[in-house]
Design an enzyme around this catalytic site. Structure first.
Site, PDB file in Angstrom:
ATOM      1  N   HIS A 259       0.827  -1.213   0.000  1.00 20.91           N
ATOM      2  CA  HIS A 259       0.000   0.000   0.000  1.00 20.91           C
ATOM      3  C   HIS A 259       0.859   1.260   0.000  1.00 20.91           C
ATOM      4  O   HIS A 259       1.866   1.333   0.699  1.00 20.91           O
ATOM      5  CB  HIS A 259      -0.867   0.060   1.273  1.00 20.91           C
ATOM      6  CG  HIS A 259      -2.108  -0.766   1.191  1.00 20.91           C
ATOM      7  ND1 HIS A 259      -2.754  -1.250   2.304  1.00 20.91           N
ATOM      8  CD2 HIS A 259      -2.842  -1.173   0.123  1.00 20.91           C
ATOM      9  CE1 HIS A 259      -3.833  -1.917   1.922  1.00 20.91           C
ATOM     10  NE2 HIS A 259      -3.894  -1.897   0.610  1.00 20.91           N
ATOM     11  N   HIS A 268       5.726  -3.763   4.672  1.00 19.39           N
ATOM     12  CA  HIS A 268       5.034  -5.048   4.743  1.00 19.39           C
ATOM     13  C   HIS A 268       4.328  -5.275   3.413  1.00 19.39           C
ATOM     14  O   HIS A 268       3.987  -4.323   2.710  1.00 19.39           O
ATOM     15  CB  HIS A 268       4.042  -5.075   5.909  1.00 19.39           C
ATOM     16  CG  HIS A 268       3.072  -3.939   5.899  1.00 19.39           C
ATOM     17  ND1 HIS A 268       3.378  -2.700   6.426  1.00 19.39           N
ATOM     18  CD2 HIS A 268       1.823  -3.828   5.398  1.00 19.39           C
ATOM     19  CE1 HIS A 268       2.348  -1.894   6.261  1.00 19.39           C
ATOM     20  NE2 HIS A 268       1.385  -2.549   5.627  1.00 19.39           N
ATOM     21  N   HIS A 270       1.123  -7.257   1.480  1.00 21.58           N
ATOM     22  CA  HIS A 270      -0.159  -7.938   1.645  1.00 21.58           C
ATOM     23  C   HIS A 270      -0.173  -9.153   0.712  1.00 21.58           C
ATOM     24  O   HIS A 270       0.190  -9.030  -0.465  1.00 21.58           O
ATOM     25  CB  HIS A 270      -1.313  -7.009   1.271  1.00 21.58           C
ATOM     26  CG  HIS A 270      -1.359  -5.764   2.125  1.00 21.58           C
ATOM     27  ND1 HIS A 270      -2.306  -5.570   3.102  1.00 21.58           N
ATOM     28  CD2 HIS A 270      -0.568  -4.667   2.155  1.00 21.58           C
ATOM     29  CE1 HIS A 270      -2.091  -4.395   3.693  1.00 21.58           C
ATOM     30  NE2 HIS A 270      -1.049  -3.824   3.131  1.00 21.58           N
TER      31      HIS A 270
HETATM   32  P1  M7G Z   1      -1.441  -1.096   5.780  1.00 20.95           P
HETATM   33  O1  M7G Z   1      -1.228  -1.124   4.321  1.00 20.95           O
HETATM   34  O2  M7G Z   1      -0.396  -0.382   6.598  1.00 20.95           O
HETATM   35  O3  M7G Z   1      -2.809  -0.436   6.169  1.00 20.95           O
HETATM   36  O4  M7G Z   1      -1.549  -2.602   6.222  1.00 20.95           O
HETATM   37  P2  M7G Z   1      -4.316  -0.895   6.124  1.00 20.95           P
HETATM   38  O5  M7G Z   1      -4.623  -1.442   7.512  1.00 20.95           O
HETATM   39  O6  M7G Z   1      -5.049   0.417   5.928  1.00 20.95           O
HETATM   40  O7  M7G Z   1      -4.476  -1.866   5.026  1.00 20.95           O
HETATM   41  C1  M7G Z   1      -1.403  -3.087   7.518  1.00 20.95           C
HETATM   42  C2  M7G Z   1      -1.951  -4.495   7.549  1.00 20.95           C
HETATM   43  O8  M7G Z   1      -1.653  -5.082   8.803  1.00 20.95           O
HETATM   44  C3  M7G Z   1      -3.476  -4.509   7.407  1.00 20.95           C
HETATM   45  O9  M7G Z   1      -3.874  -5.472   6.467  1.00 20.95           O
HETATM   46  C4  M7G Z   1      -3.962  -4.815   8.830  1.00 20.95           C
HETATM   47  O10 M7G Z   1      -5.180  -5.531   8.862  1.00 20.95           O
HETATM   48  C5  M7G Z   1      -2.825  -5.653   9.381  1.00 20.95           C
HETATM   49  N1  M7G Z   1      -2.695  -5.536  10.842  1.00 20.95           N
HETATM   50  C6  M7G Z   1      -2.839  -4.437  11.581  1.00 20.95           C
HETATM   51  N2  M7G Z   1      -2.604  -4.742  12.888  1.00 20.95           N
HETATM   52  C7  M7G Z   1      -2.675  -3.770  13.975  1.00 20.95           C
HETATM   53  C8  M7G Z   1      -2.307  -6.075  12.973  1.00 20.95           C
HETATM   54  C9  M7G Z   1      -1.969  -6.934  14.045  1.00 20.95           C
HETATM   55  O11 M7G Z   1      -1.874  -6.565  15.221  1.00 20.95           O
HETATM   56  N3  M7G Z   1      -1.712  -8.231  13.700  1.00 20.95           N
HETATM   57  C10 M7G Z   1      -1.804  -8.699  12.406  1.00 20.95           C
HETATM   58  N4  M7G Z   1      -1.572  -9.979  12.178  1.00 20.95           N
HETATM   59  N5  M7G Z   1      -2.114  -7.871  11.378  1.00 20.95           N
HETATM   60  C11 M7G Z   1      -2.365  -6.577  11.658  1.00 20.95           C
END
Ligand code: M7G
Length: 319
Positions: A259, A268, A270
């Site tokens: 993203h 990270h 996806h």
């Molecule tokens: P992002 O692209 O930074 O933002 O992705 P988004 O949440 O707007 O997509 C972060 C990703 O990490 C997302 O898919 C979240 O669902 C996932 N995520 C966030 N947290 C706080 C956690 C967590 O505590 N554990 C896990 N396993 N995933 C998380």
């Protein structure tokens, strides 16, 4: 600690917090994913009267509860010794209509094989950024030139407190979610951990959603990537396939993307089943890992430092 006892403690902690949740506002809802985002408070006061008037204070008492109806899981149904057609025998209908060859009804299938049927996520204390992310708001396109990145976005990213990505460090140091790690390459430069994403129930493989979190802490976003990181990116691409295989999802059924802007500035990737569709895959946010690798290796090492990158920002986004 015994994992079962650990799980019971976690459950009672979450239940305790949900019982104290006091609803204030619906932030948004989405009928296609059958999800609703609620804003409320988890009061720090013990008096019920004063808690009712307590305002929502981001970063303090604010809490977001997400309620999502879970998808049918043929695997869980089979485990309970049932099949979907036999479940119909026990459905209790509430309302129904018929017209020619068409019939429709609402009903209740309160049968063990369909339980649990609700997924609940809680963020507490929720920051203003968490609240804004889910609140309906005016959204507009921004075309981020390298100059705009250097002048505004970079300092915004630099100013993010590390507390916002504490959950990432907890995973990398195996303090939490360690029992769910699907794959790990411990190399400090080209290594990462793959875990099921928070949004996935880890059951229905059609919705498979994993996240690969890199060990190195200096890569904050797509903008930092150059040819020096190709071994890391290629490594994620090939090991994502190994991780997905554990859920019976093959490499040509995967969608891998990064993203920009992300919610969390620690690199990270996806990793989802192509069958899964949703807001996270929208053009203007998701950059396919294959294209990222191709742009860096075949077009220019500094592709993401020179590119103008468009994305959508909410009117109250901190950035
Ligand atoms: P992002 O692209 O930074 O933002 O992705 P988004 O949440 O707007 O997509 C972060 C990703 O990490 C997302 O898919 C979240 O669902 C996932 N995520 C966030 N947290 C706080 C956690 C967590 O505590 N554990 C896990 N396993 N995933 C998380």
């Amino acid at each position: 600690m015994d994992p079962d006892a650990d799980n019971i403690t976690t459950l009672s902690e979450i239940e305790g917090l949900l019982r104290r949740f006091q609803f204030k506002e619906v932030l948004s809802d989405d009928t296609s994913s059958k999800t609703i985002w609620l804003l409320g408070i988890i009061s720090t006061t013990t008096s019920a009267d004063s808690a009712a008037d307590e305002p929502v204070v981001a970063g303090h008492n604010a809490a977001i509860v997400v309620l999502e109806r879970m998808a049918f899981s043929p695997l869980a149904i089979a485990k309970a010794g049932c099949t979907l057609p036999t479940l119909l025998d026990s459905v209790m209908l509430a309302t129904g209509e018929r017209n020619d060859v068409y019939a429709w009804a609402t009903g209740d299938a309160s049968i063990a094989a369909l339980k649990p049927d609700l997924r609940i996520a809680l963020t507490y204390p929720a920051t203003q950024k968490h609240i804004d992310k889910h609140r309906h708001q005016l959204r507009k396109w921004v075309s981020e030139t390298p100059e705009l990145y250097a002048r505004i976005t970079k300092s915004f990213i630099d100013s993010q407190p590390t507390s916002r990505i504490q959950w990432v460090y907890n995973i990398l140091s195996k303090q939490v979610e360690s029992e769910h790690i699907v794959f790990e390459d411990p190399d400090p430069d080209s290594g990462f951990i793959i875990v099921p994403d928070l949004k996935w129930d880890a059951t229905n493989t059609d919705n498979m959603y994993l996240v690969a979190i890199v060990h190195r802490r200096d890569l904050r976003s797509l903008r930092d990537l150059t040819r020096n990181h190709l071994s890391l990116l290629n490594n994620i691409r090939s090991k994502a396939a190994v991780a997905a295989q554990k859920y019976g999802v093959s490499s040509d059924q995967l969608r891998l993307y990064i993203h920009y802007q992300p919610s969390y500035y620690h690199l990270h990737v996806h990793i989802t089943n192509v069958l899964l569709e949703g807001k996270g895959m929208l053009a203007g946010r998701a950059h396919l890992l294959d294209s990222v690798i191709d742009n860096i290796s075949n077009i220019a090492s500094d592709y993401y430092q020179r590119a103008t990158i468009p994305y959508v920002l909410g009117s109250s986004d901190e950035l």
